[in-house]
Scaffold this active site. Structure first.
Site, PDB file in Angstrom:
ATOM      1  N   SER A   1      -6.833  67.884 -12.666  1.00  0.00           N
ATOM      2  CA  SER A   1      -8.297  67.966 -12.787  1.00  0.00           C
ATOM      3  C   SER A   1      -8.787  67.424 -14.137  1.00  0.00           C
ATOM      4  O   SER A   1      -9.861  66.814 -14.218  1.00  0.00           O
ATOM      5  CB  SER A   1      -8.799  69.400 -12.558  1.00  0.00           C
ATOM      6  OG  SER A   1      -8.442  70.235 -13.623  1.00  0.00           O
ATOM      7  N   ASN A   2      -8.018  67.615 -15.188  1.00  0.00           N
ATOM      8  CA  ASN A   2      -8.423  67.038 -16.482  1.00  0.00           C
ATOM      9  C   ASN A   2      -8.318  65.522 -16.460  1.00  0.00           C
ATOM     10  O   ASN A   2      -9.142  64.831 -17.058  1.00  0.00           O
ATOM     11  CB  ASN A   2      -7.577  67.620 -17.618  1.00  0.00           C
ATOM     12  CG  ASN A   2      -8.100  68.962 -18.072  1.00  0.00           C
ATOM     13  OD1 ASN A   2      -9.175  69.044 -18.673  1.00  0.00           O
ATOM     14  ND2 ASN A   2      -7.372  70.024 -17.755  1.00  0.00           N
TER      15      ASN A   2
ATOM     16  N   ARG B   1      17.036  63.620 -21.558  1.00  0.00           N
ATOM     17  CA  ARG B   1      15.667  63.701 -22.072  1.00  0.00           C
ATOM     18  C   ARG B   1      15.256  62.367 -22.712  1.00  0.00           C
ATOM     19  O   ARG B   1      14.183  61.846 -22.456  1.00  0.00           O
ATOM     20  CB  ARG B   1      15.585  64.831 -23.097  1.00  0.00           C
ATOM     21  CG  ARG B   1      14.201  65.040 -23.631  1.00  0.00           C
ATOM     22  CD  ARG B   1      14.177  66.202 -24.587  1.00  0.00           C
ATOM     23  NE  ARG B   1      12.845  66.339 -25.135  1.00  0.00           N
ATOM     24  CZ  ARG B   1      12.568  67.062 -26.222  1.00  0.00           C
ATOM     25  NH1 ARG B   1      13.517  67.701 -26.843  1.00  0.00           N
ATOM     26  NH2 ARG B   1      11.342  67.132 -26.661  1.00  0.00           N
TER      27      ARG B   1
ATOM     28  N   ASN C   1      -3.526  66.121 -26.475  1.00  0.00           N
ATOM     29  CA  ASN C   1      -3.186  67.144 -25.482  1.00  0.00           C
ATOM     30  C   ASN C   1      -4.346  68.114 -25.362  1.00  0.00           C
ATOM     31  O   ASN C   1      -5.126  68.286 -26.301  1.00  0.00           O
ATOM     32  CB  ASN C   1      -1.934  67.910 -25.927  1.00  0.00           C
ATOM     33  CG  ASN C   1      -1.508  68.963 -24.907  1.00  0.00           C
ATOM     34  OD1 ASN C   1      -1.510  68.707 -23.694  1.00  0.00           O
ATOM     35  ND2 ASN C   1      -1.165  70.145 -25.370  1.00  0.00           N
TER      36      ASN C   1
ATOM     37  N   HIS D   1      -5.138  72.184 -24.350  1.00  0.00           N
ATOM     38  CA  HIS D   1      -4.462  73.476 -24.195  1.00  0.00           C
ATOM     39  C   HIS D   1      -5.510  74.550 -23.907  1.00  0.00           C
ATOM     40  O   HIS D   1      -6.556  74.585 -24.564  1.00  0.00           O
ATOM     41  CB  HIS D   1      -3.690  73.806 -25.482  1.00  0.00           C
ATOM     42  CG  HIS D   1      -2.910  75.068 -25.362  1.00  0.00           C
ATOM     43  ND1 HIS D   1      -1.707  75.132 -24.683  1.00  0.00           N
ATOM     44  CD2 HIS D   1      -3.169  76.323 -25.790  1.00  0.00           C
ATOM     45  CE1 HIS D   1      -1.266  76.383 -24.713  1.00  0.00           C
ATOM     46  NE2 HIS D   1      -2.137  77.125 -25.387  1.00  0.00           N
TER      47      HIS D   1
ATOM     48  N   ASP E   1       1.883  66.579 -32.312  1.00  0.00           N
ATOM     49  CA  ASP E   1       2.954  66.275 -33.265  1.00  0.00           C
ATOM     50  C   ASP E   1       4.223  66.966 -32.782  1.00  0.00           C
ATOM     51  O   ASP E   1       4.285  67.400 -31.629  1.00  0.00           O
ATOM     52  CB  ASP E   1       2.551  66.642 -34.702  1.00  0.00           C
ATOM     53  CG  ASP E   1       2.308  68.129 -34.870  1.00  0.00           C
ATOM     54  OD1 ASP E   1       2.670  68.904 -33.967  1.00  0.00           O
ATOM     55  OD2 ASP E   1       1.755  68.520 -35.914  1.00  0.00           O
ATOM     56  N   GLU E   2       5.207  67.108 -33.659  1.00  0.00           N
ATOM     57  CA  GLU E   2       6.507  67.639 -33.216  1.00  0.00           C
ATOM     58  C   GLU E   2       6.449  69.127 -32.901  1.00  0.00           C
ATOM     59  O   GLU E   2       7.368  69.677 -32.322  1.00  0.00           O
ATOM     60  CB  GLU E   2       7.577  67.385 -34.289  1.00  0.00           C
ATOM     61  CG  GLU E   2       8.115  65.968 -34.323  1.00  0.00           C
ATOM     62  CD  GLU E   2       7.168  64.984 -35.023  1.00  0.00           C
ATOM     63  OE1 GLU E   2       6.148  65.424 -35.616  1.00  0.00           O
ATOM     64  OE2 GLU E   2       7.442  63.774 -34.962  1.00  0.00           O
TER      65      GLU E   2
ATOM     66  N   ASP F   1       2.096  72.691 -29.431  1.00  0.00           N
ATOM     67  CA  ASP F   1       0.640  72.891 -29.423  1.00  0.00           C
ATOM     68  C   ASP F   1       0.080  73.048 -30.836  1.00  0.00           C
ATOM     69  O   ASP F   1      -0.896  73.777 -31.049  1.00  0.00           O
ATOM     70  CB  ASP F   1       0.262  74.112 -28.556  1.00  0.00           C
ATOM     71  CG  ASP F   1       0.696  73.934 -27.101  1.00  0.00           C
ATOM     72  OD1 ASP F   1       0.621  72.803 -26.593  1.00  0.00           O
ATOM     73  OD2 ASP F   1       1.114  74.920 -26.475  1.00  0.00           O
TER      74      ASP F   1
ATOM     75  N   GLU G   1     -12.741  72.779 -20.375  1.00  0.00           N
ATOM     76  CA  GLU G   1     -11.756  71.714 -20.620  1.00  0.00           C
ATOM     77  C   GLU G   1     -12.302  70.374 -20.146  1.00  0.00           C
ATOM     78  O   GLU G   1     -12.134  69.346 -20.809  1.00  0.00           O
ATOM     79  CB  GLU G   1     -10.444  72.010 -19.878  1.00  0.00           C
ATOM     80  CG  GLU G   1      -9.699  73.221 -20.389  1.00  0.00           C
ATOM     81  CD  GLU G   1      -8.355  73.415 -19.682  1.00  0.00           C
ATOM     82  OE1 GLU G   1      -7.658  72.430 -19.441  1.00  0.00           O
ATOM     83  OE2 GLU G   1      -8.017  74.575 -19.369  1.00  0.00           O
TER      84      GLU G   1
HETATM   85  C1  GRF Z   1      -4.938  72.852 -17.946  1.00  0.00           C
HETATM   86  O1  GRF Z   1      -5.303  74.208 -18.038  1.00  0.00           O
HETATM   87  C2  GRF Z   1      -4.516  72.322 -19.291  1.00  0.00           C
HETATM   88  O2  GRF Z   1      -5.211  72.905 -20.351  1.00  0.00           O
HETATM   89  C3  GRF Z   1      -3.060  72.728 -19.357  1.00  0.00           C
HETATM   90  O3  GRF Z   1      -2.577  72.550 -18.050  1.00  0.00           O
HETATM   91  C4  GRF Z   1      -3.664  72.662 -17.126  1.00  0.00           C
HETATM   92  C5  GRF Z   1      -3.680  71.384 -16.328  1.00  0.00           C
HETATM   93  O4  GRF Z   1      -4.626  71.420 -15.292  1.00  0.00           O
HETATM   94  N1  GRF Z   1      -2.366  71.947 -20.352  1.00  0.00           N
HETATM   95  P1  GRF Z   1      -5.011  70.081 -14.527  1.00  0.00           P
HETATM   96  O5  GRF Z   1      -3.696  69.517 -13.960  1.00  0.00           O
HETATM   97  O6  GRF Z   1      -5.637  69.153 -15.511  1.00  0.00           O
HETATM   98  O7  GRF Z   1      -5.935  70.482 -13.438  1.00  0.00           O
END
Ligand code: GRF
Length: 199
Positions: free
Chosen positions: A12-13, A64, A106, A108, A140-141, A144, A173
């Site tokens: 969704s983001n 990795r 990122n 969060h 960064d390393e 969050d 978000e």
């Molecule tokens: C969101 O809550 C974001 O903050 C976190 O993971 C979730 C991802 O949701 N890092 P979506 O896949 O963007 O809907």
């Protein structure tokens, strides 16, 4: 600025970023690629429906470093200059970050530095905080822990569960991430130590 969005799930983001770019709310940005480490990530189909190029790079069978190398190669092949993590459930190593120094963002679902890591909304409810929210930051390393670009605050009520709080934070978000992308694409900021200062 060619943007690559990394997802692992619903996306969704990612869609909020893509919509903002399409509507001209992040001038200069162009979504070049949506990449997932999970082939079943729902966001992949939603990106394709919008005509965005997608790719899957599975971790299976790779170390990795091998996996990250493959992700970097795929991002470079699409000319990606800025990486937005949007629910990407893997920690990135210094090797990846060196490739995109200062160019990885990122989101969060908490007011960092409170509640880093998994299940941030549950951590907030269980801790009894009255306010939580979301944070967009440079990666960064640390977990969050990179410089904060923007935050939005959400009130936590007595009746909130981790799920109701998560839904309310998610709405914020979807506004915060495009705003942060717009700032980064505008280049009108400086990172001074931990602080992202608008210029
Ligand atoms: C969101 O809550 C974001 O903050 C976190 O993971 C979730 C991802 O949701 N890092 P979506 O896949 O963007 O809907």
């Amino acid at each position: 600025m060619r943007v690559g969005i990394l997802i692992s799930g619903r996306g969704s983001n990612m869609l909020a970023l893509a919509d903002a770019v399409r509507e001209g709310r992040a001038p200069g940005a162009q979504v070049a690629l949506v990449l997932s480490d999970k082939p079943q990530a729902a966001g992949l189909e939603r990106a394709s429906e919008r005509g965005i190029e997608t790719a899957v790079v599975e971790r299976r069978g790779l170390t990795r470093e091998g996996h990250e190398g493959e992700v970097v190669r795929r991002l470079r092949a699409s000319g990606v200059e800025l990486v937005c993590l949007a629910g990407y459930m893997r920690l990135l190593s210094p090797c990846f970050l060196d490739e995109f120094r200062g160019r990885v963002l990122n989101i969060h679902p908490s007011l960092l530095p409170a509640f880093p890591g998994l299940d941030a909304q549950r951590q907030a409810v269980e801790h009894g905080v009255r306010f939580s929210g979301c944070t967009v930051h440079f990666v960064d390393e640390t977990l969050d822990g990179g410089p904060i670009i923007t935050q939005r605050v959400v009130h936590v009520s007595d009746s909130d569960t981790p799920d109701t709080l998560a839904a309310r934070i998610l709405r914020e978000e979807h506004a915060a991430y495009p705003e942060a992308l717009a700032l980064v694409c505008s280049g009108r900021y400086e990172v001074l130590g931990r602080r992202v200062v608008r210029s």
